[in-house]
Scaffold this motif. Structure first.
Motif, mmCIF file in Angstrom:
data_model
loop_
_atom_site.group_PDB
_atom_site.id
_atom_site.type_symbol
_atom_site.label_atom_id
_atom_site.label_comp_id
_atom_site.label_asym_id
_atom_site.label_seq_id
_atom_site.Cartn_x
_atom_site.Cartn_y
_atom_site.Cartn_z
ATOM 1 N N GLU A 152 0.662 -1.208 -0.023
ATOM 2 C CA GLU A 152 -0.057 -0.028 -0.018
ATOM 3 C C GLU A 152 0.854 1.199 0.070
ATOM 4 O O GLU A 152 1.958 1.171 0.127
ATOM 5 N N HIS A 153 0.284 2.336 -0.114
ATOM 6 C CA HIS A 153 1.052 3.798 -0.135
ATOM 7 C C HIS A 153 0.295 4.819 -0.366
ATOM 8 O O HIS A 153 -1.014 4.799 -0.137
ATOM 9 N N ALA A 154 0.922 5.835 0.535
ATOM 10 C CA ALA A 154 0.025 7.193 0.587
ATOM 11 C C ALA A 154 -0.140 7.827 -0.806
ATOM 12 O O ALA A 154 0.853 7.553 -1.761
ATOM 13 N N VAL A 155 -1.021 8.483 -1.122
ATOM 14 C CA VAL A 155 -1.522 9.120 -2.323
ATOM 15 C C VAL A 155 -1.467 10.600 -2.135
ATOM 16 O O VAL A 155 -1.953 11.067 -1.008
ATOM 17 N N SER A 156 -1.527 11.390 -2.956
ATOM 18 C CA SER A 156 -1.646 12.949 -2.867
ATOM 19 C C SER A 156 -2.844 13.040 -3.598
ATOM 20 O O SER A 156 -2.895 13.100 -5.064
ATOM 21 N N SER A 157 -4.141 13.212 -3.162
ATOM 22 C CA SER A 157 -5.336 13.373 -3.814
ATOM 23 C C SER A 157 -5.425 14.612 -4.622
ATOM 24 O O SER A 157 -5.021 15.450 -4.120
ATOM 25 N N GLY A 158 -5.811 14.627 -5.760
ATOM 26 C CA GLY A 158 -6.015 15.674 -6.475
ATOM 27 C C GLY A 158 -4.712 16.095 -7.156
ATOM 28 O O GLY A 158 -4.809 16.916 -8.311
ATOM 29 N N ALA A 159 -3.541 15.261 -7.436
ATOM 30 C CA ALA A 159 -2.568 15.815 -7.980
ATOM 31 C C ALA A 159 -2.648 15.122 -9.467
ATOM 32 O O ALA A 159 -3.242 14.250 -9.612
ATOM 33 N N VAL A 160 -2.193 16.068 -10.402
ATOM 34 C CA VAL A 160 -2.325 15.700 -11.776
ATOM 35 C C VAL A 160 -0.854 15.745 -12.346
ATOM 36 O O VAL A 160 -0.001 16.520 -12.018
ATOM 37 N N GLY A 161 -0.591 14.749 -13.392
ATOM 38 C CA GLY A 161 0.566 14.669 -14.282
ATOM 39 C C GLY A 161 1.584 13.511 -13.789
ATOM 40 O O GLY A 161 0.866 12.830 -12.922
ATOM 41 N N GLN A 164 15.478 1.003 -19.038
ATOM 42 C CA GLN A 164 14.011 1.475 -19.337
ATOM 43 C C GLN A 164 13.765 2.731 -18.393
ATOM 44 O O GLN A 164 14.141 2.788 -17.327
ATOM 45 N N GLU A 165 13.210 3.567 -19.165
ATOM 46 C CA GLU A 165 12.605 5.016 -18.650
ATOM 47 C C GLU A 165 11.263 4.883 -18.056
ATOM 48 O O GLU A 165 10.532 4.191 -18.820
ATOM 49 N N ASP A 166 11.220 5.406 -16.982
ATOM 50 C CA ASP A 166 9.799 5.168 -16.277
ATOM 51 C C ASP A 166 9.589 6.458 -15.472
ATOM 52 O O ASP A 166 10.242 7.315 -15.403
ATOM 53 N N THR A 167 8.312 6.416 -15.099
ATOM 54 C CA THR A 167 7.747 7.778 -14.474
ATOM 55 C C THR A 167 6.925 7.409 -13.424
ATOM 56 O O THR A 167 6.536 6.129 -13.260
ATOM 57 N N ASP A 178 0.844 9.432 -6.996
ATOM 58 C CA ASP A 178 1.494 8.377 -6.146
ATOM 59 C C ASP A 178 2.654 8.771 -5.476
ATOM 60 O O ASP A 178 3.379 8.040 -4.964
ATOM 61 N N THR A 179 2.838 10.015 -5.424
ATOM 62 C CA THR A 179 4.020 10.722 -4.423
ATOM 63 C C THR A 179 3.344 11.568 -3.516
ATOM 64 O O THR A 179 2.435 12.020 -3.609
ATOM 65 N N LEU A 180 4.225 11.952 -2.712
ATOM 66 C CA LEU A 180 3.921 13.016 -1.452
ATOM 67 C C LEU A 180 4.917 13.830 -1.525
ATOM 68 O O LEU A 180 6.354 13.558 -1.790
ATOM 69 N N PRO A 181 4.705 15.339 -1.102
ATOM 70 C CA PRO A 181 5.755 16.085 -0.707
ATOM 71 C C PRO A 181 6.547 15.641 0.319
ATOM 72 O O PRO A 181 6.146 15.132 1.269
ATOM 73 N N PRO A 184 -0.797 3.532 8.951
ATOM 74 C CA PRO A 184 -0.875 4.592 8.131
ATOM 75 C C PRO A 184 -1.557 5.796 8.995
ATOM 76 O O PRO A 184 -2.463 5.440 9.651
ATOM 77 N N PRO A 185 -1.076 7.065 8.629
ATOM 78 C CA PRO A 185 -1.715 8.075 9.269
ATOM 79 C C PRO A 185 -3.394 8.118 8.914
ATOM 80 O O PRO A 185 -3.580 8.072 7.747
ATOM 81 N N PRO A 186 -4.111 8.408 9.559
ATOM 82 C CA PRO A 186 -5.748 8.362 9.403
ATOM 83 C C PRO A 186 -6.138 9.575 8.757
ATOM 84 O O PRO A 186 -7.205 9.748 8.016
ATOM 85 N N ASP A 187 -5.359 10.636 8.744
ATOM 86 C CA ASP A 187 -5.654 11.731 7.890
ATOM 87 C C ASP A 187 -5.127 11.953 6.435
ATOM 88 O O ASP A 187 -5.085 13.294 6.009
ATOM 89 N N LYS A 188 -4.434 10.902 6.094
ATOM 90 C CA LYS A 188 -3.921 11.033 4.719
ATOM 91 C C LYS A 188 -4.557 9.887 3.845
ATOM 92 O O LYS A 188 -4.768 8.952 4.438
ATOM 93 N N PRO A 189 -4.753 10.269 2.636
ATOM 94 C CA PRO A 189 -5.366 9.364 1.775
ATOM 95 C C PRO A 189 -4.302 8.205 1.475
ATOM 96 O O PRO A 189 -3.102 8.401 1.334
ATOM 97 N N TRP A 190 -4.839 6.771 1.241
ATOM 98 C CA TRP A 190 -3.768 5.632 1.236
ATOM 99 C C TRP A 190 -4.483 4.623 0.237
ATOM 100 O O TRP A 190 -5.960 4.711 0.145
ATOM 101 N N GLU A 191 -3.820 4.313 -0.626
ATOM 102 C CA GLU A 191 -4.109 3.256 -1.611
ATOM 103 C C GLU A 191 -3.563 1.789 -1.557
ATOM 104 O O GLU A 191 -2.378 1.613 -1.246
#
Length: 67
Positions: A9-18, A29-32, A37-40, A57-64
């Motif tokens: 599982e991992h934390a996510v940045s909801s609303g992030a685009v790109g 291999q080049e990857d992105t 799927d990243t956090l500040p 996991p922190p209850p106040d952060k989105p988790w996938e």
């Protein structure tokens, strides 16, 4: 993780685009990563601190769940 090969599982940045500008794997291999799927850094360190302190996991952060 629930064992070898578990995607986990991992934390996510909801609303992030790109996506990240990319990186090269050992095999050339080049990857992105999608930005969602990243956090500040500050948020990531806070999430790690919560996991170390509570074992959860922190209850106040989105988790996938990747399973």
């Amino acid at each position: 993780m629930n064992g070898a090969g578990d995607p986990g599982e991992h934390a996510v940045s909801s609303g992030a685009v790109g996506s990240s500008s990319g990186y090269v794997l050992e095999n050339g291999q080049e990857d992105t990563y999608d930005d969602a799927d990243t956090l500040p850094l500050v948020a990531a360190l806070d999430a790690v601190r919560t996991i170390v302190d509570t074992g959860r996991p922190p209850p106040d952060k989105p988790w996938e769940v990747d399973r």
